[in-house]
Write a protein that holds these residues in place. Structure first.
Motif, PDB file in Angstrom:
ATOM      1  N   SER A   1      21.981  -7.782 -45.415  1.00  0.00           N
ATOM      2  CA  SER A   1      20.627  -7.996 -45.987  1.00  0.00           C
ATOM      3  C   SER A   1      20.197  -7.928 -47.298  1.00  0.00           C
ATOM      4  O   SER A   1      21.141  -7.348 -48.150  1.00  0.00           O
ATOM      5  N   ALA A   2      19.449  -8.789 -47.713  1.00  0.00           N
ATOM      6  CA  ALA A   2      19.097  -8.985 -49.083  1.00  0.00           C
ATOM      7  C   ALA A   2      18.144  -7.831 -49.586  1.00  0.00           C
ATOM      8  O   ALA A   2      17.336  -7.325 -48.691  1.00  0.00           O
ATOM      9  N   HIS A   3      18.330  -7.521 -50.779  1.00  0.00           N
ATOM     10  CA  HIS A   3      17.377  -6.551 -51.506  1.00  0.00           C
ATOM     11  C   HIS A   3      16.394  -7.019 -52.247  1.00  0.00           C
ATOM     12  O   HIS A   3      16.683  -7.948 -53.164  1.00  0.00           O
ATOM     13  N   ILE A   4      14.947  -6.800 -51.782  1.00  0.00           N
ATOM     14  CA  ILE A   4      13.951  -7.386 -52.491  1.00  0.00           C
ATOM     15  C   ILE A   4      13.243  -6.351 -53.480  1.00  0.00           C
ATOM     16  O   ILE A   4      13.081  -5.313 -53.001  1.00  0.00           O
TER      17      ILE A   4
ATOM     18  N   LYS B   1      15.845  -5.187 -47.224  1.00  0.00           N
ATOM     19  CA  LYS B   1      15.775  -3.789 -48.070  1.00  0.00           C
ATOM     20  C   LYS B   1      14.851  -4.235 -49.170  1.00  0.00           C
ATOM     21  O   LYS B   1      14.918  -5.156 -49.876  1.00  0.00           O
ATOM     22  N   VAL B   2      13.826  -3.228 -49.181  1.00  0.00           N
ATOM     23  CA  VAL B   2      12.581  -3.517 -50.049  1.00  0.00           C
ATOM     24  C   VAL B   2      12.383  -2.153 -51.026  1.00  0.00           C
ATOM     25  O   VAL B   2      12.277  -1.069 -50.482  1.00  0.00           O
ATOM     26  N   THR B   3      12.274  -2.643 -52.167  1.00  0.00           N
ATOM     27  CA  THR B   3      11.632  -1.764 -53.174  1.00  0.00           C
ATOM     28  C   THR B   3      10.731  -2.132 -53.938  1.00  0.00           C
ATOM     29  O   THR B   3      10.513  -3.185 -53.998  1.00  0.00           O
ATOM     30  N   CYS B   4       9.600  -1.037 -53.921  1.00  0.00           N
ATOM     31  CA  CYS B   4       8.177  -1.407 -54.481  1.00  0.00           C
ATOM     32  C   CYS B   4       8.014  -0.818 -55.761  1.00  0.00           C
ATOM     33  O   CYS B   4       8.326   0.482 -55.939  1.00  0.00           O
TER      34      CYS B   4
END
Length: 229
Positions: A2-5, A28-31
């Motif tokens: 999975s890509a990290h956004i 994968k999501v970082t905000c």
């Protein structure tokens, strides 16, 4: 894989909407909600793609984009600008600053995901198959076999994981700390200089015969797999 956004957006409702839909797709999501925090996270974590709001507290999206394009570690990370600005001059400005795509608010999550997938397929075809190929190196991730120009290579487990990470991100520069996180994992303590040892081992394994060295050392930045050394 999975890509990290990384999503840099100060609208909390939009952030939660985008995060939910991206995580449903397996990303994968970082905000981050602050411009300066977003810039720092982008440099420290080197995500696979950045969703960047135009108007942000402390540092504008345009300035973040400009600075990311000046950093070796982040200059090749794709950026999609998210903005309420719909004028053609604004779109052109965003693209000229270094954004790869531009989506105007309001937008549908399906359209955003389609744009993300289109960019990731273009820059990281490794995400959609079991075979990675770059500059004559072929890695079969199902059988864990690696060859260069038809000659089988024998890699240790760490060198294999390191090469796989490089081949999933060709041309990207990674610091020692980023390689430690990606190859060894966040929960394992390893001295950063250990990376240098495994880089030497990987180079030795890759450099068969008269083949060129394609593991590039970038002064004060890190390492990259780059055939255009």
């Amino acid at each position: 894989m999975s890509a990290h956004i990384l999503l840099i957006e100060d609208d909390q409702n939009l952030t939660e909407l985008v995060r939910y839909n991206l995580e449903q797709e397996g990303f994968k999501v970082t905000c981050e909600a602050d411009g300066e925090d977003g810039l720092l996270t982008a440099i420290e974590e080197a995500p696979d793609l950045i969703l960047l709001d135009w108007m942000l507290p402390n540092l504008s999206g345009i300035e973040i984009c400009r600075r990311l394009r000046r950093e070796n570690i982040t200059k090749n990370i794709p950026i999609i600008m998210l903005t309420a600005r719909s004028e053609e001059t604004d779109r052109i400005r965003g693209l000229e600053t270094g954004a790869d795509d531009y989506i105007t608010k309001p937008f549908s999550p399906k359209e955003l995901i389609a744009r993300i997938n289109a960019i990731l397929r273009r820059i990281r075809p490794a995400l959609s198959g079991e075979t990675l190929e770059y500059a004559g190196i072929v890695m079969d991730t199902a059988s864990h076999k690696v060859a260069r120009d038809g000659t089988a290579l024998h890699l240790g487990p760490t060198e294999y994981r390191m090469l796989k990470h490089f081949m999933e991100n060709p041309g990207r520069v990674f610091s020692r700390e980023q390689l430690l996180d990606s190859v060894w994992g966040n929960d394992i303590y390893v001295e950063s200089r250990t990376v240098d040892v495994h880089i030497r081992r990987l180079r030795k394994a890759l450099n068969i015969g008269d083949t060129p060295n394609i593991i590039r050392t970038v002064r004060s930045a890190g390492y990259a797999l780059d055939k255009d050394i």
